[in-house]
Design an enzyme around this catalytic site. Structure first.
Site, PDB file in Angstrom:
ATOM      1  N   CYS A  77     -18.469  56.795  40.431  1.00 12.88           N
ATOM      2  CA  CYS A  77     -17.645  57.061  41.621  1.00 12.88           C
ATOM      3  C   CYS A  77     -16.325  56.300  41.647  1.00 12.88           C
ATOM      4  O   CYS A  77     -15.251  56.903  41.749  1.00 12.88           O
ATOM      5  CB  CYS A  77     -18.433  56.720  42.882  1.00 12.88           C
ATOM      6  SG  CYS A  77     -19.996  57.602  43.063  1.00 12.88           S
ATOM      7  N   HIS A 133     -14.343  54.323  48.757  1.00 12.52           N
ATOM      8  CA  HIS A 133     -15.041  53.638  47.661  1.00 12.52           C
ATOM      9  C   HIS A 133     -14.104  53.011  46.632  1.00 12.52           C
ATOM     10  O   HIS A 133     -14.395  52.979  45.440  1.00 12.52           O
ATOM     11  CB  HIS A 133     -16.014  54.603  46.948  1.00 12.52           C
ATOM     12  CG  HIS A 133     -17.132  53.856  46.264  1.00 12.52           C
ATOM     13  ND1 HIS A 133     -18.027  54.459  45.395  1.00 12.52           N
ATOM     14  CD2 HIS A 133     -17.507  52.554  46.323  1.00 12.52           C
ATOM     15  CE1 HIS A 133     -18.885  53.572  44.941  1.00 12.52           C
ATOM     16  NE2 HIS A 133     -18.583  52.398  45.493  1.00 12.52           N
TER      17      HIS A 133
END
Length: 570
Positions: A77, A133
């Site tokens: 991610c 993130h």
């Protein structure tokens, strides 16, 4: 003779004229819509031929636009999102090792100029809906300090689909609430399924954009199909799960429902663009940030078949992702884009599409290349020779590089336990809509909106042909490879499933040497990984059960017991 006042007025008029011209130019630029799935499997879009569950809106976007046949992304991610927004390899932003866990005090390299900053300077309204993130331990790490005018969503890795709280699996920290509107906690609409919640917010932004004299940059970064917390990882509305009762595995059934809600989101976004007369002047991209974690940590049952590996591996199942793009500016709509493309290419590619001239210092730092001439050009446009660094992690001793059609792998993750083909198609669990597949696609909200702008009609024959051509053909297994013990070399154009190691072929010794050399050069240019150890002060128990900017925010004097329903939104 000119008076000083006349000269001043002339200069003022010239400046205002240039400003008006600049504003008019910005208003004509295309809207940029990026819809990102999280941890979605390569084979979990049905345009590749899968029949277990249908994705009519995603498939329609692919068939009316262009299927991104060889779209590559880093296998996790944080590095994937960093590569997209910076146009750089993770080794050049310090994100090459693992991900930023919520309790870690670090972020994407602050020296990198990000895509939203570039588009913001060019007159765009820049918006992030969903996942970030890329660090939040300090305010300056967060989205609205990195080029986004507006953020609605969560800062960390994942959240519960209904209660928006997360608990990190490694550190023994409390549950923490993680959902914001810009820098402020957002507690409205609790209990609403988050895929729907994010889509509704994106729709609102699109509708309100019509009153603004600037184009829209919108990144809809979904939670789906990432797992939620370990106590209830796969979540979807019960009425959606019931649609897939024919799937025997209850977890896979939930996953199918999660994909279905994601697919509906794509349909809603396209429909909203169409209903507000903004579709024709929009570029819409859909893709997954990396391959699915079929098994192991954060396993969601996603399928990367027939590719080997999964999320957080150097194999094609981790780095080759499902994707499609649509724009009325593309003359080869309704075709497959076979040119290898890297997520880091989107920055220069979309800048070109938007007629934004990148500054020399930004261009000099990019690893991505401009592929807009190829994307917008003819279907038979020649490929641009290029490299893609999949992984270079000296902590885990993993290196993987694509040069042309040659792929090199040395080292792997998790002691190689996820290096094989991990999932297979279930041929006796078929979506009932498969019997009328082409009709289902053409009746989808996405197809109904895009059909009005087609260059040629999307017939059943064309759908069948594109779907057949998009299927990956593995070929025969010949020589395996153990990257923990040896070099691996594959001709990806002929061996997309990485079944024939050519490292011992004398005929390919020069190719192997060139790949090794280039990897050494890239290693010499790498930044030090930015990873920092977890801080106990990050624990939500010290921040009224919230994931906070913990390097700045002082902890409370008394720790709290945190659950799914208490403060801050209790």
């Amino acid at each position: 003779m000119w008076s000083l006042s006349a000269t001043f007025l002339l200069l003022l008029c010239l400046r205002e004229g240039k400003a008006a011209e600049s504003e008019a130019k910005a208003a004509r630029r295309p809207n940029i819509i990026i819809i990102m799935a999280d941890d979605m499997g390569f084979d979990d879009v049905s345009f590749r031929g899968g029949r277990e569950f249908i994705t009519p809106n995603i498939d329609a976007l692919a068939y009316h636009g262009r299927i991104l046949d060889r779209l590559y992304a880093p296998a996790m991610c944080t590095p994937s999102r960093g590569a997209l927004l910076s146009g750089r390899y993770p080794i050049h932003t310090g994100t090459q090792h693992f991900v930023i866990s919520n309790e870690e005090p670090w972020a994407l390299d602050s020296n990198a100029t990000l895509m939203p900053e570039i588009f913001q300077r060019a007159g765009y309204s820049t918006n992030l809906v969903g996942k970030w993130h890329l660090g939040f331990s300090r305010p300056e790490y967060t989205p609205t300090h990195r080029g986004f005018d507006y953020h609605y969503g969560y800062w960390g890795a994942y959240i519960d689909y209904y209660q928006r709280r997360s608990k990190m699996p490694v550190a023994n920290y409390s549950l923490g609430y993680d959902f914001r509107r810009n820098m402020d906690l957002e507690c409205k609409d609790r209990g609403t399924y988050v895929t729907d919640l994010l889509t509704t917010e994106a729709e609102r932004l699109i509708k309100e954009q019509t009153s603004k004299d600037k184009p829209l940059f919108l990144m809809l970064s979904h939670l789906a199909t990432h797992t939620a917390n370990e106590d209830d990882p796969l979540q979807a509305p019960e009425e959606e799960i019931r649609k897939f009762s024919y799937i025997k595995d209850p977890n896979r059934r939930k996953y199918a429902a999660m994909v279905s809600k994601l697919d509906q989101s794509v349909g809603r976004i396209i429909s909203t663009l169409a209903s507000t007369d903004q579709l024709k002047n929009s570029i819409v991209i859909f893709y997954s940030d990396n391959g699915a974690p079929s098994v192991g940590m954060f396993a969601n049952t996603g399928s990367n078949w027939p590719l080997r590996g999964q999320k957080n591996t150097p194999w094609e199942g981790g780095v080759r992702v499902a994707g499609a793009v649509w724009s009325s500016k593309m003359v080869a709509r309704g075709s497959i884009f076979t040119q290898p493309i890297y997520v880091g290419d989107w920055l220069p590619t979309l800048a070109h599409a938007a007629d934004i001239e990148l500054e020399p210092q930004i261009l000099a730092g990019l690893d991505g290349i401009d592929l807009w001439p190829q994307l917008s050009g003819s279907a038979d446009a020649p490929h641009v020779p290029r490299e893609i660094l999949h992984s270079l992690d000296d902590v885990w001793k993993v290196g993987s590089l694509l040069m042309g059609h040659w792929k090199y792998v040395n080292g792997t993750t998790s002691a190689g336990q996820y290096d094989s083909v991990l999932t297979y198609r279930e041929f006796d669990e078929i979506d009932p809509r498969e019997n009328r597949y082409a009709v289902t696609i053409r009746n989808s909200p996405t197809s109904r909106a895009l059909a009005r702008l087609d260059l040629r009609r999307l017939t059943q024959q064309r759908i069948t042909g594109l779907r057949r051509s998009a299927a990956v053909q593995c070929g025969d297994f010949q020589r395996s490879c153990n990257p923990l013990l040896e070099d691996c070399l594959f001709d990806i154009s002929a061996d997309p499933c990485e079944q024939n190691n050519l490292a011992y072929s004398e005929r390919h010794s020069d190719v192997l040497a060139a790949l090794r050399k280039r990897l050494r050069e890239l290693r010499a240019s790498a930044s030090t990984p930015g990873n920092r150890a977890s801080l106990p002060s990050a624990d939500p128990t010290w921040h009224t059960c919230t994931w906070e900017t913990f390097e700045q925010q002082k902890p409370t004097s008394v720790p709290l017991v945190c659950d799914y329903v208490g403060v801050p939104c209790g």
